[in-house]
Scaffold this motif. Structure first.
Motif, short mmCIF file in Angstrom:
data_model
loop_
_atom_site.label_atom_id
_atom_site.label_comp_id
_atom_site.label_asym_id
_atom_site.label_seq_id
_atom_site.Cartn_x
_atom_site.Cartn_y
_atom_site.Cartn_z
N UNK A 99 0.81 -1.22 0.00
CA UNK A 99 0.00 0.00 0.00
C UNK A 99 0.84 1.27 0.00
N UNK A 100 2.15 1.11 -0.05
CA UNK A 100 3.03 2.27 -0.09
C UNK A 100 3.30 2.85 1.29
N UNK A 101 4.39 3.57 1.39
CA UNK A 101 4.74 4.27 2.63
C UNK A 101 5.51 5.52 2.24
N UNK A 102 4.75 6.52 1.83
CA UNK A 102 5.35 7.74 1.30
C UNK A 102 6.20 8.45 2.35
N UNK A 103 5.87 8.26 3.62
CA UNK A 103 6.60 8.97 4.67
C UNK A 103 8.06 8.53 4.76
N UNK A 104 8.39 7.38 4.17
CA UNK A 104 9.78 6.91 4.22
C UNK A 104 10.63 7.45 3.07
N UNK A 105 10.03 8.25 2.20
CA UNK A 105 10.80 8.80 1.09
C UNK A 105 11.93 9.70 1.59
N UNK A 106 13.10 9.54 1.00
CA UNK A 106 14.25 10.37 1.30
C UNK A 106 14.55 11.27 0.10
N UNK A 107 15.40 12.25 0.33
CA UNK A 107 15.76 13.14 -0.76
C UNK A 107 16.42 12.37 -1.91
N UNK A 108 17.20 11.36 -1.58
CA UNK A 108 17.84 10.55 -2.61
C UNK A 108 16.80 9.78 -3.43
N UNK A 109 15.72 9.33 -2.76
CA UNK A 109 14.65 8.65 -3.49
C UNK A 109 13.97 9.59 -4.48
N UNK A 110 13.72 10.82 -4.03
CA UNK A 110 13.07 11.80 -4.90
C UNK A 110 13.96 12.12 -6.10
N UNK A 111 15.26 12.25 -5.86
CA UNK A 111 16.19 12.53 -6.97
C UNK A 111 16.17 11.38 -7.97
N UNK A 112 16.15 10.15 -7.46
CA UNK A 112 16.10 8.98 -8.35
C UNK A 112 14.79 8.96 -9.14
N UNK A 113 13.68 9.26 -8.47
CA UNK A 113 12.38 9.31 -9.15
C UNK A 113 12.38 10.38 -10.23
N UNK A 114 12.94 11.55 -9.90
CA UNK A 114 12.97 12.65 -10.86
C UNK A 114 13.83 12.31 -12.07
N UNK A 115 14.96 11.66 -11.82
CA UNK A 115 15.86 11.31 -12.92
C UNK A 115 15.22 10.30 -13.86
N UNK A 116 14.68 9.23 -13.28
CA UNK A 116 14.05 8.19 -14.10
C UNK A 116 12.81 8.75 -14.80
N UNK A 117 12.03 9.54 -14.07
CA UNK A 117 10.83 10.13 -14.66
C UNK A 117 11.15 11.08 -15.80
N UNK A 118 12.22 11.88 -15.64
CA UNK A 118 12.62 12.81 -16.70
C UNK A 118 13.06 12.04 -17.94
N UNK A 119 13.77 10.94 -17.75
CA UNK A 119 14.17 10.12 -18.89
C UNK A 119 12.95 9.54 -19.61
#
Length: 305
Positions: free
Chosen positions: A136-156
């Protein structure tokens, strides 16, 4: 918590800012790519791939004993790919239809994932704790590194979509015509499906495998009510996804012990409902008002001598 304090925390509270940014990135990527899935009538494909990602996540952990996000991402990506290829193989080599193949692959992969998850949770290794959060997800565990990875992959993924925009547009609306022009339709279909898998994978930590399909279908369904143009629909779908992500993060932070993922899905569901009711030309309310106006004109025309 008042509205002013809530928006203050959005910019200055590390946890809320990280969760909101991650949810917004997820909304933009899944919304934009989900528009193609909805128009191609492949909405259930996202549901199948998201559920199929669970065994990939658990297998990646069992093989590496690592909890690094990139490990989970690669495992989910491999499992999603395997599920997609399985669906294609079943429909191509048997008489089973697309919807039946989707349901079969979804149930088999998800059941296998639950079995592996149960096995992993019985291990003495403490690092297995929290794997069930991917359900069910656990958004509260997101770290800045996770967001950077999401942004990089999403941008690609979005960049690839823009690069092949003309081909994807033709594939979406008339694949036979694209084939007659010499376009590699099968290759393009695999590429677009791969991008869809990527969109699903980057959202698993935020909303989980169970709810991820809603982030693909709902923004596109809402956007479709407002426009007949693909460019506008893709843009609106990404905007609605981002709006739902940020709104869900804000609401869950204001309400104690409220999970972010389900709240995000409820927010995008509210946007779909609003669009179905009030979107010009397609909305239920607008159509009703137009019918009433036409009926009034007909009655007035009959009363005139």
């Amino acid at each position: 918590m008042d509205i002013g304090q809530l928006f203050h925390n959005l910019f200055f509270d590390y946890t809320l800012r990280t969760v909101a940014l991650g949810a917004a990135i997820l909304g933009v990527v899944s919304g934009a790519l989900g528009a193609f899935a909805v128009l191609r009538r492949q909405s259930l494909l996202g549901d199948a791939i998201s559920h199929a990602a669970l065994p990939g996540i658990v297998i990646a952990f069992l093989l590496t004993r690592s909890r690094e996000p990139v490990v989970f991402l690669l495992g989910a990506l491999a499992a999603g790919w395997a599920a997609t290829l399985s669906i294609a193989a079943i429909t191509r080599t048997t008489r089973i239809k697309d919807d039946s193949a989707l349901g079969l692959v979804l149930s088999v992969f998800f059941g296998f994932g639950l079995m592996l998850l149960t096995f992993a949770q019985k291990l003495s290794d403490a690092r297995q704790a929290g794997l069930d959060k991917f359900l069910f997800g656990q958004a509260a565990t997101l770290l800045q590194s996770d967001v950077i990875a999401m942004a990089t992959v999403g941008a690609l993924a979005l960049g690839t979509t823009l690069l092949f925009w003309k081909e994807f547009k033709l594939l979406t609306f008339d694949a036979d015509y694209a084939a007659s022009l010499g376009y590699p339709v099968r290759t393009l279909d695999i590429l677009l499906t791969t991008l869809l898998v990527v969109a699903i994978v980057i959202g698993l930590q935020t909303v989980g495998v169970v709810l991820m399909s809603a982030m693909l279908v709902a923004p596109a369904a809402a956007a479709r009510q407002w426009t007949n143009r693909l460019e506008t629909m893709v843009g609106l779908s990404g905007l609605f996804g981002a709006l739902a992500g940020v709104s869900g993060a804000l609401i869950s932070s204001a309400m104690e012990k409220t999970p972010t993922g389900p709240v995000i899905v409820l927010c995008i569901s509210a946007l779909v409902l609003f669009s179905l009711l009030f979107a010009p030309a397609r909305g239920v309310v607008w159509r009703r008002l137009r019918d009433l106006r036409n009926q009034r004109r007909v009655r007035t025309a009959h009363l005139q001598p």
